[in-house]
Design an enzyme around this catalytic site. Structure first.
Site, PDB file in Angstrom:
ATOM      1  CG  HIS A 137      86.399  42.768  48.211  1.00  0.00           C
ATOM      2  ND1 HIS A 137      86.330  43.989  47.584  1.00  0.00           N
ATOM      3  CD2 HIS A 137      87.714  42.458  48.334  1.00  0.00           C
ATOM      4  CE1 HIS A 137      87.562  44.411  47.322  1.00  0.00           C
ATOM      5  NE2 HIS A 137      88.423  43.500  47.767  1.00  0.00           N
ATOM      6  CD  GLU A 155      82.784  44.402  47.383  1.00  0.00           C
ATOM      7  OE1 GLU A 155      83.737  44.133  46.609  1.00  0.00           O
ATOM      8  OE2 GLU A 155      82.932  44.475  48.621  1.00  0.00           O
ATOM      9  CB  CYS A 199      89.392  46.110  50.069  1.00  0.00           C
ATOM     10  SG  CYS A 199      90.892  45.250  49.520  1.00  0.00           S
TER      11      CYS A 199
END
Length: 259
Positions: free
Chosen positions: A223, A225, A115
């Protein structure tokens, strides 16, 4: 140096004001993804440092993650003025990451941008950003819906199409897959030496790699993660990054042994 030790991954911190005091912080989801998905030891580094201090930190690094953040890269770094003064900036982080990116590439340290980190890499290589993607004709609104629970904000929002024969296509084994979308800014002009790896349906670049890097150097706009252990395409990115970090551990051990 032990050649089979877990790699150390530096995570760039944000500079945040909390109750009138400055703190250097990194989100738990990034720390957890590095530990659990990349199988590495996360080490948060502060949003400050001289070149000599960054060199010491870089010497510790088997990999670097540039996480997402609520702040934006200051547009002065790509020769623009601030479009919306209400949006947060973090010049202290800019001062570290934009230098660290080039140092990491020169040293052959694996690099993963997420990001804001994706946008930092683009700016570091001379690229520019759309400061408000949603205001650009032909581009979709890539922002999350405010007020929703986090699971809803980070839910898969649109597909990305990988570039045939590209690194991301090889890592994920996919020609297209779904991603979340929580960004108001995005790539306008791609930086010199960067190669696009995936696109959103509206044509916005969603992933890129550093072509001149000697190792893993990939950045994505979404994202990965988030819920990484349960999302195969996200997990594949962190596993490939972790593999590159472990390869660096072995390489450094070999270089030390042969001295």
């Amino acid at each position: 140096m032990i050649h089979n030790r877990r790699p150390v991954v530096l995570l760039a911190a944000d500079n945040r004001q909390i109750e009138g005091q400055s703190f250097h912080v990194a989100g738990h989801k990034y720390v957890a993804a590095v530990a659990q998905a990349a199988q590495a030891v996360p080490l948060i580094i502060p949003a400050l440092g001289t070149d000599s201090e960054l060199a010491v930190l870089l010497e510790l690094a088997d990999g670097i993650v540039l996480p997402g953040a609520v702040s934006n890269v200051h547009p002065s770094h790509y020769e623009q003025t601030v479009l919306n003064p209400a949006l947060p900036l973090d010049p202290a982080r800019d001062g570290v990451t934009l230098r660290l990116i080039h140092a990491a590439v020169a040293a052959g340290v694996p690099l993963l941008g997420i990001c804001r980190g994706f946008q930092e890499i683009n700016v570091a290589f001379g690229g520019s950003l759309h400061q408000a993607v949603h205001d650009k004709a032909g581009l979709a609104d890539h922002r999350e819906a405010k007020g929703l629970m986090l699971d809803e904000q980070y839910a898969q929002a649109h597909s990305v199409t990988t570039v045939a024969g590209g690194q991301l296509a090889e890592i994920t084994g996919c020609t297209a897959f779904m991603v979340n979308s929580l960004h108001g800014q995005g790539i306008d002009r791609l930086g010199a030496g960067l190669v696009a790896e995936a696109f959103a349906p509206d044509g916005l670049i969603e992933a890129a790699r550093i072509s001149g890097s000697k190792t893993f150097a990939l950045a994505v706009q979404w994202h990965p993660e988030w819920d990484v252990l349960n999302t195969p395409s996200y997990l594949a990115i962190f596993q490939a990054f972790g593999d590159a970090c472990r390869a660096r551990v072995v390489q450094r051990y070999s270089e030390t042994k042969n001295k």
